[in-house]
Design a protein around this motif. Sequence first.
Motif, PDB file in Angstrom:
ATOM      1  N   LEU A  24       0.834  -1.198   0.000  1.00 37.79           N
ATOM      2  CA  LEU A  24       0.000   0.000   0.000  1.00 37.79           C
ATOM      3  C   LEU A  24       0.872   1.253   0.000  1.00 37.79           C
ATOM      4  O   LEU A  24       0.631   2.205  -0.747  1.00 37.79           O
ATOM      5  CB  LEU A  24      -0.917  -0.035   1.233  1.00 37.79           C
ATOM      6  N   LYS A  25       1.922   1.232   0.819  1.00 39.51           N
ATOM      7  CA  LYS A  25       2.846   2.358   0.900  1.00 39.51           C
ATOM      8  C   LYS A  25       3.477   2.633  -0.462  1.00 39.51           C
ATOM      9  O   LYS A  25       3.547   3.783  -0.916  1.00 39.51           O
ATOM     10  CB  LYS A  25       3.939   2.066   1.932  1.00 39.51           C
ATOM     11  N   SER A  26       3.953   1.578  -1.117  1.00 37.61           N
ATOM     12  CA  SER A  26       4.636   1.814  -2.393  1.00 37.61           C
ATOM     13  C   SER A  26       3.651   2.267  -3.468  1.00 37.61           C
ATOM     14  O   SER A  26       3.981   3.084  -4.328  1.00 37.61           O
ATOM     15  CB  SER A  26       5.464   0.602  -2.825  1.00 37.61           C
ATOM     16  N   LEU A  27       2.405   1.780  -3.398  1.00 37.53           N
ATOM     17  CA  LEU A  27       1.389   2.259  -4.355  1.00 37.53           C
ATOM     18  C   LEU A  27       1.141   3.755  -4.165  1.00 37.53           C
ATOM     19  O   LEU A  27       1.057   4.524  -5.117  1.00 37.53           O
ATOM     20  CB  LEU A  27       0.075   1.490  -4.168  1.00 37.53           C
ATOM     21  N   LYS A  28       1.044   4.165  -2.893  1.00 33.57           N
ATOM     22  CA  LYS A  28       0.726   5.565  -2.606  1.00 33.57           C
ATOM     23  C   LYS A  28       1.889   6.503  -2.949  1.00 33.57           C
ATOM     24  O   LYS A  28       1.699   7.701  -3.092  1.00 33.57           O
ATOM     25  CB  LYS A  28       0.331   5.727  -1.130  1.00 33.57           C
ATOM     26  N   GLU A  29       3.097   5.942  -3.073  1.00 38.91           N
ATOM     27  CA  GLU A  29       4.242   6.763  -3.481  1.00 38.91           C
ATOM     28  C   GLU A  29       4.420   6.758  -4.996  1.00 38.91           C
ATOM     29  O   GLU A  29       5.302   7.418  -5.527  1.00 38.91           O
ATOM     30  CB  GLU A  29       5.523   6.239  -2.810  1.00 38.91           C
ATOM     31  N   SER A  30       3.602   5.982  -5.694  1.00 37.65           N
ATOM     32  CA  SER A  30       3.747   5.870  -7.148  1.00 37.65           C
ATOM     33  C   SER A  30       2.766   6.815  -7.856  1.00 37.65           C
ATOM     34  O   SER A  30       1.974   7.494  -7.207  1.00 37.65           O
ATOM     35  CB  SER A  30       3.478   4.435  -7.596  1.00 37.65           C
TER      36      SER A  30
END
Length: 226
Positions: free
Chosen positions: A63-69
């Motif tokens: 979820l974190k990496s999606l939100k940083e993408s």
Amino acid sequence: MKILIVEDEPHLRELTRKSLEKERYVVETADDFRSALLKMEDYEYDCILLDLMLPGGSGFSLLKSLKESDRRETPVIILSARDAIEDKVEGLDLGADDYLSKPFHMAELSARIKSVLRRKHRAGNAALEVGNVTVYPDDFRVVVGGKELELGRKEYDILLYFMNRLGRLVDKHALAESIWGDHFDQVDNYDFIYAQIKNLRRKLKEAGATPEIRAVYGFGYKMLIE
Ligand code: CA
């Protein structure tokens, strides 16, 4: 509408897939952290269903990496056996749109998905309106100038895709992946997409629709309204 199910438990994954396919979603699945990460980096989804405890890593990290993408707008619903309030708070803090505790009923999951899609694309409205075309996604109805328009299933999916992206340049490859699934990238023949779009454009024109799907040479298409 294309949904990614991230779930390592095979029975639940398949049950969810079958249930959502019956509701006409295009469904993709990932069964561990790494495959989920690759899918989320490579493809665009209308909604991601995310388990928290996965082989190889945590759903929170995904979820974190999606939100940083640049796909941070993709709606995410966490599906977790962990019913702890801290998990819910952390998930929502990280930007998840909803949280459903396992076990859940498919009918409830379906309602939650519809609700996040309504919020994302239609500001909470049941219908989507562009010019004199109105689409009711909950029951797949299309009305043009007050009259019902009969569309084939893929024609309908393509119309909804464009209506959610009014005025935006639509890459034919991204369109194909959204309507036919991720594995479209292993196909290099666009003929059947061209055929579907041609039929859709003809039906819209015959019905007197004001929005129009225009070809953008060498790239794809754009829905415009006069
Ligand atoms: Ca799990």
